[in-house]
Design a protein around this motif. Structure first.
Motif, PDB file in Angstrom:
ATOM      1  N   GLY A  47       0.690  -1.263  -0.058  1.00  0.00           N
ATOM      2  CA  GLY A  47      -0.084   0.167   0.075  1.00  0.00           C
ATOM      3  C   GLY A  47       0.685   1.162  -0.407  1.00  0.00           C
ATOM      4  N   ALA A  48       0.584   2.285   0.353  1.00  0.00           N
ATOM      5  CA  ALA A  48       0.739   3.363  -0.162  1.00  0.00           C
ATOM      6  C   ALA A  48       1.527   3.875   1.226  1.00  0.00           C
ATOM      7  N   GLY A  49       1.505   3.074   2.357  1.00  0.00           N
ATOM      8  CA  GLY A  49       2.416   2.959   3.771  1.00  0.00           C
ATOM      9  C   GLY A  49       2.731   2.446   4.782  1.00  0.00           C
ATOM     10  N   PRO A  50       3.052   2.016   5.790  1.00  0.00           N
ATOM     11  CA  PRO A  50       3.197   0.560   6.237  1.00  0.00           C
ATOM     12  C   PRO A  50       2.309   0.318   6.670  1.00  0.00           C
ATOM     13  N   ARG A  51       0.961   1.145   7.497  1.00  0.00           N
ATOM     14  CA  ARG A  51      -0.256   0.213   7.605  1.00  0.00           C
ATOM     15  C   ARG A  51      -0.803  -0.545   6.003  1.00  0.00           C
ATOM     16  N   THR A  52      -0.629   0.036   5.360  1.00  0.00           N
ATOM     17  CA  THR A  52      -1.521  -0.527   4.402  1.00  0.00           C
ATOM     18  C   THR A  52      -0.732  -1.657   3.118  1.00  0.00           C
ATOM     19  N   THR A  53       1.146  -1.978   4.419  1.00  0.00           N
ATOM     20  CA  THR A  53       1.578  -2.972   2.932  1.00  0.00           C
ATOM     21  C   THR A  53       1.497  -3.731   4.183  1.00  0.00           C
ATOM     22  N   PHE A  54       1.064  -5.050   3.815  1.00  0.00           N
ATOM     23  CA  PHE A  54       1.237  -5.949   4.608  1.00  0.00           C
ATOM     24  C   PHE A  54       1.374  -7.692   4.270  1.00  0.00           C
ATOM     25  N   TYR A  55       1.608  -9.232   5.022  1.00  0.00           N
ATOM     26  CA  TYR A  55       1.236 -10.291   4.259  1.00  0.00           C
ATOM     27  C   TYR A  55       0.414 -10.784   5.306  1.00  0.00           C
ATOM     28  N   SER A  56      -0.055 -12.000   3.844  1.00  0.00           N
ATOM     29  CA  SER A  56      -1.393 -12.322   4.671  1.00  0.00           C
ATOM     30  C   SER A  56      -1.138 -14.125   4.307  1.00  0.00           C
ATOM     31  N   PHE A  57      -1.554 -15.056   5.064  1.00  0.00           N
ATOM     32  CA  PHE A  57      -1.570 -16.280   4.516  1.00  0.00           C
ATOM     33  C   PHE A  57      -2.645 -16.957   5.736  1.00  0.00           C
ATOM     34  N   THR A  58      -2.494 -18.152   5.520  1.00  0.00           N
ATOM     35  CA  THR A  58      -3.830 -19.294   6.573  1.00  0.00           C
ATOM     36  C   THR A  58      -3.017 -20.120   7.087  1.00  0.00           C
ATOM     37  N   CYS A  59      -3.020 -20.438   8.567  1.00  0.00           N
ATOM     38  CA  CYS A  59      -2.558 -21.009   9.399  1.00  0.00           C
ATOM     39  C   CYS A  59      -2.950 -22.998   8.202  1.00  0.00           C
ATOM     40  N   ARG A  87      -0.750  -4.499  -5.406  1.00  0.00           N
ATOM     41  CA  ARG A  87      -0.267  -3.143  -5.165  1.00  0.00           C
ATOM     42  C   ARG A  87      -1.244  -2.740  -4.955  1.00  0.00           C
ATOM     43  N   LEU A  88      -1.988  -1.741  -3.526  1.00  0.00           N
ATOM     44  CA  LEU A  88      -2.929  -1.210  -3.607  1.00  0.00           C
ATOM     45  C   LEU A  88      -2.559   0.353  -4.346  1.00  0.00           C
ATOM     46  N   HIS A  89      -3.771   1.071  -4.906  1.00  0.00           N
ATOM     47  CA  HIS A  89      -3.726   1.877  -4.952  1.00  0.00           C
ATOM     48  C   HIS A  89      -4.796   3.307  -4.193  1.00  0.00           C
ATOM     49  N   THR A  90      -3.912   3.944  -3.953  1.00  0.00           N
ATOM     50  CA  THR A  90      -5.285   5.290  -3.471  1.00  0.00           C
ATOM     51  C   THR A  90      -6.175   6.329  -4.133  1.00  0.00           C
TER      52      THR A  90
END
Length: 92
Positions: A47-59, A87-90
């Protein structure tokens, strides 16, 4: 999640080596299980910043959806390891 991907795989004698398999060490905050995941099991959102940049997975143990923040170094490791990236756009 570990900061370094673990690269595994070996060539058989007399044959061309296949691309090494990259695995990432991760852990579930719900069941506290630690495991390794292939790139296909992870998703990265930038995303545009740290709050919107993440990784995800299913345990793989308990089935929980896990989402963790991804700093610059983790973004580099995941993209270099073949993790699918969105890539997330604002809005303008």
């Amino acid at each position: 999640m570990s900061r370094r991907p673990r690269v595994t795989g070996a060539a058989e004698a007399g044959r061309l080596a296949a691309a090494p398999l990259v695995t990432f060490r991760a852990g579930c905050p719900d069941c506290r299980t630690r495991f390794e995941l292939g790139a296909e099991a992870l998703r990265l959102a930038i995303g545009a910043g740290p709050r919107t940049t993440f990784y995800s997975f299913t345990c793989p143990e308990c089935g929980s959806a896990v989402r963790k923040p991804a700093g610059e170094r983790i973004v580099e490791l995941l993209t270099g390891g073949g993790v699918r990236t969105l890539r997330l756009h604002t809005a303008p």
